[in-house]
Scaffold this motif. Structure first.
Motif, PDB file in Angstrom:
ATOM      1  N   LEU A  70      21.934 -11.961  18.685  1.00  0.00           N
ATOM      2  CA  LEU A  70      20.362 -12.286  19.357  1.00  0.00           C
ATOM      3  C   LEU A  70      20.231 -12.738  20.385  1.00  0.00           C
ATOM      4  N   ARG A  71      21.432 -14.087  20.538  1.00  0.00           N
ATOM      5  CA  ARG A  71      21.549 -15.043  21.024  1.00  0.00           C
ATOM      6  C   ARG A  71      22.191 -14.752  22.476  1.00  0.00           C
ATOM      7  N   LYS A  72      23.114 -13.642  22.257  1.00  0.00           N
ATOM      8  CA  LYS A  72      23.333 -12.302  23.291  1.00  0.00           C
ATOM      9  C   LYS A  72      22.914 -12.030  24.217  1.00  0.00           C
ATOM     10  N   ASP A  73      21.210 -11.906  23.355  1.00  0.00           N
ATOM     11  CA  ASP A  73      20.470 -11.012  23.827  1.00  0.00           C
ATOM     12  C   ASP A  73      20.636  -9.087  23.773  1.00  0.00           C
ATOM     13  N   LYS A  74      21.318  -9.191  21.732  1.00  0.00           N
ATOM     14  CA  LYS A  74      21.515  -7.780  21.959  1.00  0.00           C
ATOM     15  C   LYS A  74      20.400  -7.808  20.771  1.00  0.00           C
ATOM     16  N   VAL A  75      19.433  -6.554  20.972  1.00  0.00           N
ATOM     17  CA  VAL A  75      18.466  -5.868  20.575  1.00  0.00           C
ATOM     18  C   VAL A  75      18.900  -5.758  18.378  1.00  0.00           C
ATOM     19  N   LEU A  76      17.964  -6.306  18.031  1.00  0.00           N
ATOM     20  CA  LEU A  76      18.780  -6.173  16.286  1.00  0.00           C
ATOM     21  C   LEU A  76      17.527  -4.955  15.754  1.00  0.00           C
ATOM     22  N   GLN A  77      17.793  -4.065  15.324  1.00  0.00           N
ATOM     23  CA  GLN A  77      16.400  -3.357  14.927  1.00  0.00           C
ATOM     24  C   GLN A  77      16.667  -3.342  13.051  1.00  0.00           C
ATOM     25  N   GLU A  78      18.006  -4.025  12.541  1.00  0.00           N
ATOM     26  CA  GLU A  78      17.993  -4.285  11.615  1.00  0.00           C
ATOM     27  C   GLU A  78      18.577  -5.623  10.847  1.00  0.00           C
ATOM     28  N   LYS A  79      18.215  -6.295   9.679  1.00  0.00           N
ATOM     29  CA  LYS A  79      18.923  -7.341   9.115  1.00  0.00           C
ATOM     30  C   LYS A  79      18.273  -8.939  10.641  1.00  0.00           C
ATOM     31  N   ASN A  80      17.525  -8.577  11.210  1.00  0.00           N
ATOM     32  CA  ASN A  80      16.753  -9.442  11.884  1.00  0.00           C
ATOM     33  C   ASN A  80      16.906 -11.054  11.361  1.00  0.00           C
ATOM     34  N   PRO A  81      16.801 -12.026  11.301  1.00  0.00           N
ATOM     35  CA  PRO A  81      16.262 -13.109  10.700  1.00  0.00           C
ATOM     36  C   PRO A  81      15.521 -13.850  11.952  1.00  0.00           C
ATOM     37  N   VAL A  82      15.128 -12.937  12.689  1.00  0.00           N
ATOM     38  CA  VAL A  82      14.124 -13.160  13.760  1.00  0.00           C
ATOM     39  C   VAL A  82      12.315 -12.962  13.425  1.00  0.00           C
ATOM     40  N   GLN A  83      11.655 -13.657  12.344  1.00  0.00           N
ATOM     41  CA  GLN A  83      10.493 -12.833  11.681  1.00  0.00           C
ATOM     42  C   GLN A  83       9.287 -13.383  12.549  1.00  0.00           C
ATOM     43  N   LEU A  84       9.575 -14.545  12.662  1.00  0.00           N
ATOM     44  CA  LEU A  84       8.470 -15.270  13.198  1.00  0.00           C
ATOM     45  C   LEU A  84       8.361 -15.003  14.784  1.00  0.00           C
TER      46      LEU A  84
END
Length: 104
Positions: A70-84
């Motif tokens: 995510l810090r590389k600006d990748k978009v994650l559709q699954e297993k994303n710890p950033v919920q808030l």
């Protein structure tokens, strides 16, 4: 010498909305605890959300890997710890750079 509470919701959106509301409550309780440890104890109050690996990581190592992506600006559709995406207390914007994995 702590307490644990769990809430269950069937719909993903409802889960996130309830988590946001619960996070506001936990922030207020932590502020109260810091002011009077006799009231709510010495251990910091925390909150977490698990909704299954299709949405959030099931393991801390996977959460760390996801944050790196995510810090590389990748978009994650699954297993994303950033919920808030905003601090429940002050409203400051949150992204993967403000998140960390706590192995304690």
């Amino acid at each position: 010498s702590g307490s644990t509470a769990s809430s269950g919701y069937t719909l993903r959106l409802l889960t996130l909305q309830q988590f946001e509301r619960a996070a506001i409550l936990m922030c207020a309780m932590e502020l109260m605890r810091q002011g009077d440890e006799e009231l709510l104890g010495r251990e910091p109050i925390s909150i977490g959300m698990w909704v299954g690996q299709s949405a959030t990581p099931n393991k801390l190592t996977v959460a760390e890997e996801s944050l790196v992506e995510l810090r590389k600006d990748k978009v994650l559709q699954e297993k994303n710890p950033v919920q808030l995406h905003a601090c429940p207390w002050c409203g400051t914007r949150l992204d993967a750079h403000q998140y960390e994995v706590d192995h304690a």
